[in-house]
Motif scaffolding. Structure first.
Motif, PDB file in Angstrom:
ATOM      1  N   HIS A 115       0.832  -1.199   0.000  1.00 27.43           N
ATOM      2  CA  HIS A 115       0.000   0.000   0.000  1.00 27.43           C
ATOM      3  C   HIS A 115       0.876   1.262   0.000  1.00 27.43           C
ATOM      4  O   HIS A 115       1.945   1.295   0.603  1.00 27.43           O
ATOM      5  CB  HIS A 115      -0.915  -0.008   1.228  1.00 27.43           C
ATOM      6  CG  HIS A 115      -1.966   1.054   1.212  1.00 27.43           C
ATOM      7  ND1 HIS A 115      -1.819   2.256   1.873  1.00 27.43           N
ATOM      8  CD2 HIS A 115      -3.178   1.095   0.606  1.00 27.43           C
ATOM      9  CE1 HIS A 115      -2.895   2.993   1.683  1.00 27.43           C
ATOM     10  NE2 HIS A 115      -3.739   2.317   0.917  1.00 27.43           N
ATOM     11  N   TRP A 116       0.388   2.295  -0.654  1.00 31.41           N
ATOM     12  CA  TRP A 116       1.206   3.499  -0.848  1.00 31.41           C
ATOM     13  C   TRP A 116       1.628   4.150   0.461  1.00 31.41           C
ATOM     14  O   TRP A 116       2.729   4.722   0.545  1.00 31.41           O
ATOM     15  CB  TRP A 116       0.484   4.511  -1.740  1.00 31.41           C
ATOM     16  CG  TRP A 116      -0.664   5.228  -1.082  1.00 31.41           C
ATOM     17  CD1 TRP A 116      -1.968   4.855  -1.077  1.00 31.41           C
ATOM     18  CD2 TRP A 116      -0.589   6.439  -0.320  1.00 31.41           C
ATOM     19  NE1 TRP A 116      -2.729   5.751  -0.360  1.00 31.41           N
ATOM     20  CE2 TRP A 116      -1.906   6.737   0.115  1.00 31.41           C
ATOM     21  CE3 TRP A 116       0.448   7.305   0.030  1.00 31.41           C
ATOM     22  CZ2 TRP A 116      -2.202   7.860   0.881  1.00 31.41           C
ATOM     23  CZ3 TRP A 116       0.153   8.421   0.809  1.00 31.41           C
ATOM     24  CH2 TRP A 116      -1.159   8.693   1.214  1.00 31.41           C
ATOM     25  N   THR A 117       0.809   4.066   1.512  1.00 31.30           N
ATOM     26  CA  THR A 117       1.188   4.703   2.774  1.00 31.30           C
ATOM     27  C   THR A 117       2.369   3.979   3.420  1.00 31.30           C
ATOM     28  O   THR A 117       3.216   4.606   4.065  1.00 31.30           O
ATOM     29  CB  THR A 117       0.011   4.727   3.762  1.00 31.30           C
ATOM     30  OG1 THR A 117      -0.465   3.387   3.980  1.00 31.30           O
ATOM     31  CG2 THR A 117      -1.125   5.590   3.236  1.00 31.30           C
ATOM     32  N   ARG A 119       4.703   2.317   1.681  1.00 34.48           N
ATOM     33  CA  ARG A 119       5.867   2.689   0.868  1.00 34.48           C
ATOM     34  C   ARG A 119       6.359   4.099   1.224  1.00 34.48           C
ATOM     35  O   ARG A 119       7.567   4.346   1.316  1.00 34.48           O
ATOM     36  CB  ARG A 119       5.504   2.649  -0.612  1.00 34.48           C
ATOM     37  CG  ARG A 119       5.009   1.310  -1.108  1.00 34.48           C
ATOM     38  CD  ARG A 119       4.817   1.355  -2.604  1.00 34.48           C
ATOM     39  NE  ARG A 119       3.999   0.251  -3.099  1.00 34.48           N
ATOM     40  CZ  ARG A 119       3.956  -0.110  -4.377  1.00 34.48           C
ATOM     41  NH1 ARG A 119       4.662   0.538  -5.270  1.00 34.48           N
ATOM     42  NH2 ARG A 119       3.186  -1.109  -4.754  1.00 34.48           N
ATOM     43  N   TRP A 120       5.416   5.012   1.428  1.00 35.92           N
ATOM     44  CA  TRP A 120       5.774   6.396   1.704  1.00 35.92           C
ATOM     45  C   TRP A 120       6.518   6.518   3.038  1.00 35.92           C
ATOM     46  O   TRP A 120       7.516   7.235   3.131  1.00 35.92           O
ATOM     47  CB  TRP A 120       4.514   7.256   1.702  1.00 35.92           C
ATOM     48  CG  TRP A 120       4.755   8.704   1.989  1.00 35.92           C
ATOM     49  CD1 TRP A 120       4.455   9.394   3.125  1.00 35.92           C
ATOM     50  CD2 TRP A 120       5.381   9.650   1.115  1.00 35.92           C
ATOM     51  NE1 TRP A 120       4.835  10.699   3.024  1.00 35.92           N
ATOM     52  CE2 TRP A 120       5.412  10.898   1.794  1.00 35.92           C
ATOM     53  CE3 TRP A 120       5.911   9.563  -0.171  1.00 35.92           C
ATOM     54  CZ2 TRP A 120       5.956  12.035   1.228  1.00 35.92           C
ATOM     55  CZ3 TRP A 120       6.454  10.716  -0.740  1.00 35.92           C
ATOM     56  CH2 TRP A 120       6.468  11.923  -0.042  1.00 35.92           C
ATOM     57  N   LEU A 187      -1.047  -0.927  -5.092  1.00 33.61           N
ATOM     58  CA  LEU A 187      -0.683   0.399  -4.610  1.00 33.61           C
ATOM     59  C   LEU A 187      -1.724   1.004  -3.676  1.00 33.61           C
ATOM     60  O   LEU A 187      -1.386   1.643  -2.680  1.00 33.61           O
ATOM     61  CB  LEU A 187      -0.477   1.338  -5.812  1.00 33.61           C
ATOM     62  CG  LEU A 187       0.073   2.737  -5.529  1.00 33.61           C
ATOM     63  CD1 LEU A 187       1.448   2.659  -4.877  1.00 33.61           C
ATOM     64  CD2 LEU A 187       0.145   3.530  -6.827  1.00 33.61           C
TER      65      LEU A 187
END
Length: 200
Positions: A115-117, A119-120, A187
């Protein structure tokens, strides 16, 4: 009822024999009894959760997915369910093999580490992420084998499992357009759900 459990129940044919691994408080078992007419039972590692389930009249016994599935006979169930537990078992590949030995189909859900959070937080902070799903520090989490939607597809291909249905959802339960664009599921999907069977 948790969103992933409700969605998983919709993948199960009414009247089926079901084993819920890591059944927690027995919510899914009770739901399958009541709404799908299933012969459902569970195994749960946490003795307190087992006691609560049994007190509510649910057929749950203490057990460990890593060591106890091998004692079940072949094709004992129509479905075996593993919800939000795959990332916490010691041998996820072997657990999946056992699930598809003792049942015709496996229903699996897990939090998506792609999930993008997540990865961020890794990119910007350089630290292990904490989200609503991954809500404890790395040194306290039971999640020892985190995976992403893409990782799980790859494992299914390696093992020769047929993915009959899959979906990825966010916290609100929104699914589209991820079914058409799997890279978006990896993502933006917070949770992933898969219905698997062995290749014939």
């Amino acid at each position: 009822m948790r969103l992933d459990l409700r969605l998983m129940s919709e993948m199960i044919t009414p009247g089926s024999r079901v084993l819920d691994i890591g059944s927690g408080d027995g919510s899914l078992i009770e739901h399958l009894f009541r709404t799908r007419g299933c012969d459902a039972r569970g195994i749960e590692l946490d003795m307190a959760a087992v006691t609560r389930s049994v007190a509510h009249g649910l057929p749950v016994m203490q057990g460990d997915a890593d060591s106890d599935l091998e004692h079940y006979p072949d094709a004992a169930f129509d479905y075996v369910v593993l919800s939000r537990t795959l990332q916490a078992v010691e041998r996820p590949r072997e657990v999946l093999r056992q699930m598809l030995r003792i049942s015709t189909r496996a229903v699996v859900s897990f939090p998506n580490f792609g999930h993008w959070t997540v990865r961020w937080q890794l990119l910007v902070g350089g630290r292990m992420p904490m989200t609503k799903t991954w809500h404890v520090p790395w040194h306290e989490t039971p999640n020892i084998h985190p995976c992403s939607v893409r990782d799980f597809f790859e494992l299914c291909a390696q093992e020769g499992y047929v993915v009959e249905r899959w979906l990825a959802v966010d916290e609100a339960g929104q699914r589209s357009p991820w079914r058409r664009y799997p890279w978006m599921a990896n993502l933006f999907g917070e949770q992933a759900l898969f219905l698997l069977r062995r290749a014939t």
